[in-house]
Design an enzyme around this catalytic site. Structure first.
Site, PDB file in Angstrom:
ATOM      1  N   HIS A  87       0.832  -1.213   0.000  1.00  0.00           N
ATOM      2  CA  HIS A  87       0.000   0.000   0.000  1.00  0.00           C
ATOM      3  C   HIS A  87       0.860   1.254   0.000  1.00  0.00           C
ATOM      4  CE1 HIS A  87      -3.875  -2.111   0.866  1.00  0.00           C
ATOM      5  NE2 HIS A  87      -3.067  -2.979   1.461  1.00  0.00           N
ATOM      6  N   ASN A 160     -10.393  -2.769   2.641  1.00  0.00           N
ATOM      7  CA  ASN A 160     -10.126  -2.798   1.201  1.00  0.00           C
ATOM      8  C   ASN A 160     -11.430  -2.596   0.436  1.00  0.00           C
ATOM      9  OD1 ASN A 160      -7.363  -3.288   1.297  1.00  0.00           O
ATOM     10  ND2 ASN A 160      -7.560  -5.502   1.058  1.00  0.00           N
TER      11      ASN A 160
HETATM   12 FE1  HDE Z   1      -2.482  -4.832   5.403  1.00  0.00          FE
HETATM   13  N1  HDE Z   1      -0.664  -4.044   5.869  1.00  0.00           N
HETATM   14  N2  HDE Z   1      -1.826  -6.649   5.964  1.00  0.00           N
HETATM   15  N3  HDE Z   1      -4.240  -5.681   4.805  1.00  0.00           N
HETATM   16  N4  HDE Z   1      -3.147  -3.056   4.805  1.00  0.00           N
HETATM   17  C1  HDE Z   1      -0.309  -2.760   5.736  1.00  0.00           C
HETATM   18  O1  HDE Z   1       0.790  -1.487   7.353  1.00  0.00           O
HETATM   19  C2  HDE Z   1      -0.712  -6.890   6.692  1.00  0.00           C
HETATM   20  C3  HDE Z   1      -4.586  -6.992   4.918  1.00  0.00           C
HETATM   21  C4  HDE Z   1      -4.405  -2.743   4.394  1.00  0.00           C
HETATM   22  O2  HDE Z   1      -3.086   3.435   4.059  1.00  0.00           O
HETATM   23  C5  HDE Z   1       1.009  -2.444   6.363  1.00  0.00           C
HETATM   24  O3  HDE Z   1       1.042   0.719   7.733  1.00  0.00           O
HETATM   25  C6  HDE Z   1      -0.641  -8.279   7.043  1.00  0.00           C
HETATM   26  C7  HDE Z   1      -6.001  -7.174   4.730  1.00  0.00           C
HETATM   27  C8  HDE Z   1      -4.474  -1.348   4.042  1.00  0.00           C
HETATM   28  O4  HDE Z   1      -1.480   3.307   5.539  1.00  0.00           O
HETATM   29  C9  HDE Z   1       1.429  -3.776   6.983  1.00  0.00           C
HETATM   30  C10 HDE Z   1      -1.755  -8.852   6.484  1.00  0.00           C
HETATM   31  C11 HDE Z   1      -6.492  -5.918   4.487  1.00  0.00           C
HETATM   32  C12 HDE Z   1      -3.195  -0.841   4.280  1.00  0.00           C
HETATM   33  C13 HDE Z   1       0.285  -4.676   6.608  1.00  0.00           C
HETATM   34  C14 HDE Z   1      -2.492  -7.836   5.825  1.00  0.00           C
HETATM   35  C15 HDE Z   1      -5.378  -5.006   4.531  1.00  0.00           C
HETATM   36  C16 HDE Z   1      -2.390  -1.926   4.761  1.00  0.00           C
HETATM   37  C17 HDE Z   1       2.014  -1.787   5.467  1.00  0.00           C
HETATM   38  C18 HDE Z   1      -2.139 -10.328   6.497  1.00  0.00           C
HETATM   39  C19 HDE Z   1      -7.928  -5.521   4.173  1.00  0.00           C
HETATM   40  C20 HDE Z   1      -2.714   0.570   4.032  1.00  0.00           C
HETATM   41  C21 HDE Z   1       2.087  -0.329   5.896  1.00  0.00           C
HETATM   42  C22 HDE Z   1      -2.451 -10.811   7.758  1.00  0.00           C
HETATM   43  C23 HDE Z   1      -8.857  -5.764   5.253  1.00  0.00           C
HETATM   44  C24 HDE Z   1      -2.831   1.424   5.231  1.00  0.00           C
HETATM   45  C25 HDE Z   1       1.256  -0.269   7.073  1.00  0.00           C
HETATM   46  C26 HDE Z   1      -2.426   2.836   4.908  1.00  0.00           C
HETATM   47  C27 HDE Z   1      -1.050  -1.804   5.145  1.00  0.00           C
HETATM   48  C28 HDE Z   1       0.234  -5.944   7.003  1.00  0.00           C
HETATM   49  C29 HDE Z   1      -3.686  -8.102   5.107  1.00  0.00           C
HETATM   50  C30 HDE Z   1      -5.547  -3.608   4.288  1.00  0.00           C
HETATM   51  C31 HDE Z   1       2.785  -4.312   6.539  1.00  0.00           C
HETATM   52  C32 HDE Z   1       0.452  -8.930   7.848  1.00  0.00           C
HETATM   53  C33 HDE Z   1      -6.788  -8.482   4.821  1.00  0.00           C
HETATM   54  C34 HDE Z   1      -5.680  -0.599   3.509  1.00  0.00           C
HETATM   55  O5  HDE Z   1       1.515  -3.695   8.375  1.00  0.00           O
END
Ligand code: HDE
Length: 714
Positions: A87, A160
């Site tokens: 993201h 999302n």
């Molecule tokens: Fe994320 N995800 N994600 N994700 N995600 C990040 O956090 C992660 C997942 C989502 O605008 C990171 O600050 C893991 C699902 C958004 O700043 C990180 C898993 C959904 C954003 C991270 C998921 C999301 C992130 C990277 C699997 C939808 C942007 C930078 C368990 C419900 C936030 C940060 C923004 C961002 C980890 C799966 C949505 C690395 C480990 C499912 C919208 O922490």
């Protein structure tokens, strides 16, 4: 003097509070005027010369003594912070949420129980796979992360635009993301999944097939961030005053309805305007038409969860709205752009663990993993545990605790006590208003296992596919063929078709044919047989929820000198009435002089305003204008693309030669091409534009359509 139509956006010259003077060496200086601000160093020392560093003589070596130069370069060298691992490319805006229906029966959370209360919020939209500088219209999931600054602290709903996810257990997230991002040896391709590594991983991870159906659908190439849904994905929990839990899924729906572009358009938009989505959102907000969404919930209890066909803890599954209707509880509007992109969009730190009393988690193994990851990643990105002190992250609720020191500590406790319990003073815990975790009873064997209740990977993928209209199904097939055609290894292509066979036989056949596979590969082994009894769900289709309105959309009006002023005026009026916007495109950016002598201002020169940037186009040309543009490749592309993308095209009679030269034969002229002779035609045209596309055109002209529409082999 000739009348002028059109407004000059963005051209407001800023008042200059400085004067430019030439120095003795011929160099220019911008000197602060009487009430102008003086340029200073970070220490507040006024700067006399910001054009030349200190040197020995006019052509001599630099002097270390020049503290202003060294500080300026030092600061510049450290401007970048690590971009988000995923993201990375995002765009944030401010807004507010207003609750319209209380959930007081199931939660104590004030934000969900105080009807009429307006809660400030910040939203960051993003793509997932691309780097920070990638283009907006990559085929990708859109992140829709919301931070609510509630009275009880910050609540982050990090969602999302797709209600399910690729994987079931957080431990696979690094693998998924490694596979999706650029390949490690070559560093490309970026911002796209059309490459071997991604599809290799998918072919070996059947749990992702439901999500694959969504990402291959038009959902991943939205027309505007104002036209996407949002989903919390996981099952969360609401908690009442007695500690009783109710399961909840969060869904938010755009008031403008859903709309997407075509893949061929997306590819071209990325070249013409890589900032297409952010510009669109910026324009909508700054022009006073802020986008709005309704926030809804699906509530259910253990009885429903136990009886439901799938495990509610499995993030690769959704609960169809037909099974649990979405209860709308409020609306939010995004109405303020940021003052500074870095300070707000870049530094905002969302954490799924940020919840407020009355809102809690479930054991969804993806959510549990996210709760660790988001806090951890902020330390890397923002460099200090004090990232909550940055204004965009700071709660609007009071903060009081004994956490102290660390890099960049901005909020420092006063007083003697920095521990608890203490005999001095300071904040104390509150058993009445404090956050209480849901008291779940848990038993079980410690083990690294996947629950058998997570084993059905195809049934909902099929349900999604059969819920789509013909054209939407065709687009899914087209996208799969496109992506897999970029995959070099034939065995990976075949493996994916093997999975598709478990979803829909005809889809598998069309994709196999599109890839030129000699034989249909064997169906993939399935742990659980695909269910064919799940009914189609209209809520899963974009087309079936269409708003039939041109509101919030954009008309491109191609105009030449000598064009019919009455038609131009009628179009502009009709666009205003439809609450839409328009842009005038002319052969030269200075505008066009219409047949009544009016000077019509232009927003774009034709080369900068291809028709892919508009939802519909009108060709208002004089005979001379059409003759001139008929010789111009860009003008011909303008028309050919609009036609090829199934858009509605309004035209004055004199524009016909350009239509002809754009390659649209007389016999191909369909009801999507609307002659504009007067006001009633203009009204009819605008009404047609509300349908977004004439899909029949794609089904009758596209090369792949015939194969797609043919009946399936037995
Ligand atoms: Fe994320 N995800 N994600 N994700 N995600 C990040 O956090 C992660 C997942 C989502 O605008 C990171 O600050 C893991 C699902 C958004 O700043 C990180 C898993 C959904 C954003 C991270 C998921 C999301 C992130 C990277 C699997 C939808 C942007 C930078 C368990 C419900 C936030 C940060 C923004 C961002 C980890 C799966 C949505 C690395 C480990 C499912 C919208 O922490």
């Amino acid at each position: 003097m000739a009348k002028t139509i059109g407004k000059d956006e963005g051209a407001t010259a800023q008042a200059r509070s400085f004067e430019t003077v030439i120095g003795s060496g011929g160099e220019t200086h911008q000197i602060a005027g009487a009430d102008g601000e003086v340029l200073t160093t970070q220490q507040g020392v006024p700067v006399a010369d910001d054009q030349n560093h200190l040197k020995v003589g006019e052509r001599g070596p630099a002097l270390l003594e020049d503290f202003h130069f060294r500080e300026k370069i030092f600061h510049f060298d450290h401007e970048r912070i690590p971009e988000r691992v995923v993201h990375a490319r995002g765009f944030g805006v401010h807004g507010s949420f207003t609750l319209t229906e209380s959930l007081g029966d199931v939660t104590t959370a004030k934000i969900l129980t105080e009807v009429g209360e307006k809660t400030p919020m910040f939203v960051r939209f993003s793509t997932v796979a691309g780097n920070k500088g990638s283009a907006d219209l990559a085929r990708d999931v859109r992140g829709f992360a919301m931070k609510f600054y509630t009275k009880e602290g910050n609540w982050d709903l990090v969602g999302n635009n797709i209600p399910v996810f690729f994987i079931q257990d957080a431990i696979k997230f690094p693998d998924l993301i490694h596979a999706a991002k650029q390949e490690p040896d070559r560093g490309f391709p970026q911002a796209q999944t059309a490459h071997d590594n991604f599809w290799d991983f998918i072919s070996l991870t059947p749990e992702s097939m439901h999500m694959v159906m969504w990402i291959m659908s038009d959902r991943t190439i939205p027309r505007s961030l104002r036209m996407i849904e949002g989903f919390g994905v996981h099952t969360f929990r609401l908690i009442d005053a007695k500690g009783k839990g109710t399961y909840v899924k969060f869904i938010w729906k755009p008031k403008l309805g859903l709309q997407s572009v075509l893949w061929n358009e997306a590819v071209k938009i990325n070249g013409a305007d890589p900032d297409f989505h952010r510009r669109d959102l910026w324009d909508a907000i700054t022009m006073g038409t802020p986008p709005e969404w309704e926030l809804g919930v699906q509530l259910f209890d253990d009885d429903f969860a136990d009886a439901f066909d799938f495990d509610v803890l499995d993030a690769t599954k959704l609960i169809p709205e037909e099974q649990i209707p979405v209860r709308i509880i409020g609306t939010f509007v995004l109405d303020r752009v940021v003052d500074n992109f870095f300070a707000e969009t870049e530094q905002v730190a969302f954490c799924t663990q940020n919840v407020v009393p009355g809102i809690g988690f479930t054991n969804d193994p993806l959510l549990q993993g996210r709760n660790f990851s988001y806090l951890d990643t902020q330390l890397k990105r923002l460099g200090s545990p004090n990232f909550t002190h940055i204004p965009i992250n700071a709660p609007h609720a009071p903060v009081a605790n004994f956490q102290q020191d660390g890099h960049m500590a901005m909020r420092n406790p006063k007083g003697r006590a920095n521990y608890e319990p203490n005999s001095w003073d300071g904040p104390r815990e509150s058993p009445t208003t404090g956050y209480k975790h849901f008291a779940a009873e848990e038993t079980g064997r410690k083990a690294q296992v996947r629950s058998p209740s997570f084993a059905d990977h195809y049934s909902q993928a099929r349900q999604f596919f059969i819920s789509q209209t013909d054209i939407e199904q065709k687009h899914i097939g087209d996208a799969l063929v496109f992506e897999l055609s970029k995959v070099e290894r034939v065995d990976i292509r075949e493996a994916i078709v093997g999975h598709l066979r478990n979803i829909d036989g005809k889809l598998a056949q069309t994709v196999a044919a599109g890839l030129g596979l000699k034989a249909l590969p064997k169906a993939a082994k399935a742990a659980v047989q695909t269910r064919t009894d799940l009914p189609a769900s209209d809520a899963l289709s974009i087309a079936k929820q269409a708003k039939h309105s041109f509101e919030g959309r954009k008309l491109g009006i191609l105009v030449s000198d000598g064009a019919d002023a009455a038609i131009v005026t009628a179009l502009i009026d009709a666009v205003g009435k439809a609450k839409a916007v328009y842009e005038v495109i002319t052969p030269k950016v200075a505008g066009a002089t219409l047949d009544d002598g009016t000077l019509l201002e232009a927003k774009q020169k034709i080369d900068g305003g291809p028709s892919i940037l508009y939802d519909a186009v009108a060709l208002v040309l004089s005979a001379d204008g059409a003759a001139m543009l008929s010789k111009d490749k860009t003008a011909k592309d303008f028309v050919a693309d609009a036609f090829g993308h199934s858009k509605f095209i309004g035209y004055t009679a004199d524009a016909l030669p350009l239509i002809d030269r754009a390659g649209i034969a007389k016999e191909d002229m369909d009801e999507g091409l609307i002659a504009l002779g007067g006001k009633p035609d203009v009204a009819r045209f605008l009404k047609a534009c509300g349908e977004a596309r004439l899909w029949a055109r794609e089904l009758s002209t596209d090369l792949d359509a015939a194969a797609f529409l043919a009946p399936a082999d037995a």
